[in-house]
Enzyme design. Structure first.
Site, short mmCIF file in Angstrom:
data_model
loop_
_atom_site.label_atom_id
_atom_site.label_comp_id
_atom_site.label_asym_id
_atom_site.label_seq_id
_atom_site.Cartn_x
_atom_site.Cartn_y
_atom_site.Cartn_z
N GLY A 281 0.77 -1.24 0.00
CA GLY A 281 0.00 0.00 0.00
C GLY A 281 0.79 1.28 0.00
O GLY A 281 0.23 2.35 0.12
N LYS B 150 3.78 1.23 -4.64
CA LYS B 150 4.76 0.66 -5.57
C LYS B 150 4.15 0.54 -6.96
O LYS B 150 4.78 0.90 -7.96
CB LYS B 150 5.22 -0.71 -5.06
CG LYS B 150 5.90 -0.65 -3.72
CD LYS B 150 6.41 -2.00 -3.28
CE LYS B 150 5.32 -2.98 -2.93
NZ LYS B 150 4.57 -2.65 -1.72
N THR B 151 2.92 0.04 -7.02
CA THR B 151 2.24 -0.07 -8.31
C THR B 151 2.06 1.31 -8.92
O THR B 151 2.28 1.50 -10.12
CB THR B 151 0.86 -0.72 -8.11
OG1 THR B 151 1.00 -1.84 -7.25
CG2 THR B 151 0.28 -1.15 -9.42
N GLU C 125 -7.25 5.71 32.81
CA GLU C 125 -6.74 6.50 31.69
C GLU C 125 -6.05 7.77 32.17
O GLU C 125 -5.05 8.19 31.60
CB GLU C 125 -7.87 6.85 30.71
CG GLU C 125 -8.46 5.66 29.99
CD GLU C 125 -7.41 4.78 29.30
OE1 GLU C 125 -6.39 5.30 28.83
OE2 GLU C 125 -7.62 3.55 29.27
N ASP D 62 -1.81 -3.54 29.28
CA ASP D 62 -0.70 -2.69 29.68
C ASP D 62 0.45 -3.54 30.19
O ASP D 62 1.60 -3.34 29.82
CB ASP D 62 -1.13 -1.75 30.81
CG ASP D 62 -2.22 -0.80 30.38
OD1 ASP D 62 -2.36 -0.61 29.16
OD2 ASP D 62 -2.91 -0.26 31.25
P1 ADP Z 1 1.43 -1.17 -3.45
O1 ADP Z 1 1.57 -1.56 -4.86
O2 ADP Z 1 2.71 -0.67 -2.84
O3 ADP Z 1 0.78 -2.18 -2.57
P2 ADP Z 1 -0.38 0.74 -4.54
O4 ADP Z 1 0.49 1.36 -5.55
O5 ADP Z 1 -1.37 -0.24 -5.02
O6 ADP Z 1 0.46 0.11 -3.37
O7 ADP Z 1 -1.09 1.92 -3.75
C1 ADP Z 1 -2.41 1.84 -3.33
C2 ADP Z 1 -3.07 3.20 -3.35
O8 ADP Z 1 -2.55 4.01 -2.31
C3 ADP Z 1 -2.83 3.98 -4.61
O9 ADP Z 1 -3.75 3.66 -5.58
C4 ADP Z 1 -2.97 5.41 -4.15
O10 ADP Z 1 -4.32 5.79 -4.14
C5 ADP Z 1 -2.50 5.36 -2.72
N1 ADP Z 1 -1.13 5.85 -2.59
C6 ADP Z 1 -0.07 5.12 -2.14
N2 ADP Z 1 1.05 5.87 -2.13
C7 ADP Z 1 0.72 7.07 -2.60
C8 ADP Z 1 1.46 8.28 -2.84
N3 ADP Z 1 2.75 8.37 -2.58
N4 ADP Z 1 0.79 9.33 -3.34
C9 ADP Z 1 -0.52 9.25 -3.60
N5 ADP Z 1 -1.26 8.15 -3.40
C10 ADP Z 1 -0.68 7.07 -2.90
ZN ZN Z 2 -4.22 1.03 30.43
#
Ligand code: ADP
Ligand code: ZN
Length: 606
Positions: A188, A191-192, A409, A484
């Site tokens: 997330g 990378k993609t 707390e 805790d």
């Molecule tokens: P990975 O391939 O690393 O698992 P993705 O490229 O699929 O992650 O990212 C998932 C989503 O998170 C993207 O479609 C985008 O919406 C959001 N996101 C992640 N990094 C960024 C970034 N640097 N800037 C803007 N959006 C991002």
């Molecule tokens: Zn506590």
């Protein structure tokens, strides 16, 4: 076939008279024969003068001219046939039609089978099916502007963009362009997105697929898919191939300690290595692969000429989180009370995808309330929901339970606010969230990569502060401190065993490393003696007791504030860090509040 046999026009008419040769001669002499067709082997066909057809056979002995003379004498119209004449195109077709139809039927069934098997390839074309194996976008519209932050990573991959734009420059200089880029980072983080942006910036086709989609169903298919993929990419070159989760195919060959043999995966990997080696550097195909487990990759993949460039994409830091939030806030109505910088500070450990989700959840929250502007409360709500699960109704607690939660707390909050090295308190609440009955949230001011001993000791005291307050105010402890205690013990154990923070145990690390799936060390026993174990246990207990004593001491000296804050909490259910600090500053005892001593996580302390 049955139909054909029935429909086939009869080649012999039913009204054919079979004549013996003598009968035939007799008929000729009686002028009853109109025509005669003589085949090469003496077959006789023709019509009689009454319209009937006849067949007959000439014995091979009689001289032909004698018969001819006779036929001429009786004015029989004579024809001769050549051997090929009985073999017309029509009959040829008729004879072969069943066969042709049969073959057609098989081809048709094959096609159908292929279709119903879907992506797996059909009867005839296993592995040849290109359906659904990879996703192709000819020119992704994503650019670097869509990827917030990560300037370093962008600079590293911009070399790939340059290569894809001008491969000829590299060939001219005799340089081999990049062939493979490995992106390493948790899920997330984008990378993609980054890979797509590289394709978008260079304006080249983007072929994306996941490693696991290679390894499917039939042995050998993975390898043939790799071949197809690379062939297709070469056709479209310059192009980018993006392989997500490359660890699914690129895992260490021969790993698994003999428990598993994974021929299929190895074949796939070998094929991929072969394809990458076989690249003509001038073709301009670059493979970008992503993984979050680089340590499991086969070293052969990382060799020069393959994935020789690695780009690390870590979780975003505060500034990057703010930028990512800004990207996703575009096109949404964000209220003026929302400070994205504060949101970024409150979301350490969030990935880009989490942040995108956060903004979206907040927007959904606003929609649910029939508003079109996203407020700070929406974002808080969304964050709590993502962090802690669904927020339950506050009346889920009995009144006396609520009191002890408030005291508990307040204990955490006061110890945190009064300890010089602890993270400043951001929020204290006795609203149950998820598993926790109440939460004291501490927010780091900056990102930390190192934790000094003093910070860890304060952190222990903060964790034990809840229990100390309960003991002090109510007079007995409760089960509310279970988490805790577990957290504090874990931390103390690591301080003693891994980080060498105990003088008695000394500068030794008994860390067992990351326990792998097949890690047998716990079966073989500890790597130290019984006596050492005893010392470790004693040291852990000492650290915890000292921390509890420190917490109790702080709370005793601030007993007035403890009661005051607990009462306020009971009344308001949530108070934020500023109010807490105001209460402490108004009190007579000078408090050592808020010095920057941050962590990487806002640790909700139940
Ligand atoms: P990975 O391939 O690393 O698992 P993705 O490229 O699929 O992650 O990212 C998932 C989503 O998170 C993207 O479609 C985008 O919406 C959001 N996101 C992640 N990094 C960024 C970034 N640097 N800037 C803007 N959006 C991002
Ligand atoms: Zn506590």
């Amino acid at each position: 076939m049955m139909l054909l046999l029935l429909v086939r026009p009869p080649t012999t008419t039913p009204k054919v008279k079979a004549l013996t040769y003598s009968e035939f001669l007799g008929s000729v002499r009686a002028d009853k024969v109109k025509t005669a067709t003589i085949g090469t082997e003496g077959q006789l066909k023709g019509t009689l003068s009454d319209g009937l057809s006849y067949t007959s056979q000439i014995p091979s002995i009689p001289p032909q001219n004698q018969l001819q003379a006779l036929l001429e004498a009786h004015k029989v119209q004579e024809t001769a046939t050549s051997p090929s004449n009985g073999f017309s195109l029509g009959t040829l077709l008729l004879d072969f039609l069943p066969l042709v139809l049969l073959i057609g039927l098989f081809v048709w069934m094959g096609r159908r089978a292929q279709k119903s098997l879907g992506g797996a390839g059909g009867l005839m074309g296993i592995g040849n099916s290109k359906a659904k194996v990879y996703e192709l976008s000819d020119r992704p519209s994503t650019t670097f502007a869509d990827v917030a932050g990560y300037e370093g990573a962008k600079a590293e991959v911009s070399e790939v963009v340059d290569f894809l734009k001008h491969p000829e420059r590299y060939t001219k200089a005799g340089a081999v362009g990049p062939k493979g880029v490995l992106m390493i980072g948790p899920p997330g983080v984008g990378k993609t997105l980054m890979a797509r942006a590289v394709a978008g910036e260079a304006g080249v086709p983007f072929l994306a697929l996941t490693g696991s989609s290679f390894v499917e169903m039939f042995v050998g298919v993975g390898a043939s898919r790799v071949r197809d993929l690379f062939a297709d990419a070469r056709k479209r070159a310059p192009a980018i191939i993006f392989i997500d989760e490359i660890d699914a195919i690129g895992g260490r060959r021969g790993a698994g300690g003999g428990f598993t043999t994974n021929d299929e995966r190895e074949q796939t990997l070998n094929q991929m290595l072969a394809e990458m080696d076989g690249f003509d550097p001038a073709t301009g195909v670059v493979v970008i692969a992503a993984t979050n487990r680089p340590e499991t990759l086969d070293p052969a993949l990382l060799r020069p000429g393959r994935f020789d460039r690695t780009v690390e994409i870590p979780l975003p830091n505060v500034a990057e989180r703010k930028a990512i939030l800004a990207v996703h806030a575009r096109g949404k109505h964000i209220g003026p009370d929302v400070d994205l910088g504060v949101v970024a500070r409150g979301t350490p450990g969030f990935s880009g995808a989490d942040l995108a989700n956060l903004i979206n959840e907040a927007a959904i929250n606003a929609v649910r309330d029939n508003r079109s502007v996203v407020s700070e409360a929406d974002i808080d709500h969304a964050r709590d929901r993502i962090l802690l699960g669904r927020r339950d109704a506050s009346n889920a607690l009995l009144p006396e339970e609520k009191h002890s939660v408030a005291v508990h707390e307040t204990g955490h909050a006061l110890v945190a606010a009064l300890s010089p090295h602890a993270d400043p308190v951001a929020k204290v609440t006795i609203l149950p969230s998820g598993q926790a009955l109440g939460v004291t949230e501490q927010l780091p001011e900056d990102e930390r990569h190192l934790y000094p001993e003093s910070y860890l000791e304060d952190s222990l005291a903060v964790r034990l502060g809840g229990r100390a307050a309960e003991l002090l105010v109510i007079g007995e402890a409760s089960t509310g401190a279970a988490n805790d205690l577990a957290g504090a013990t874990q931390l103390a154990l690591r301080m003693v065993r891994e980080w060498g923070l105990s003088k008695r145990v000394g500068p030794v690390s008994y860390s067992t490393g990351s326990p792998g799936y097949l890690d047998m060390s716990h079966v073989q026993g500890r790597p130290y003696a019984e006596a050492t174990q005893r010392t470790i246990d004693e040291e852990v207990a000492r650290l915890l007791t000292e921390a509890e004593a420190r917490a109790t001491e702080l709370l005793v000296s601030h007993r007035k504030e403890l009661d005051q804050v607990a009462a306020l909490l009971l009344e308001r259910e949530t108070i934020d860090g500023k109010e807490l600090r105001a209460i402490l500053e108004h009190s007579s005892v000078p408090a050592a509040v808020t010095q920057a001593a941050p962590t990487a996580q806002a640790a909700p302390t139940p």
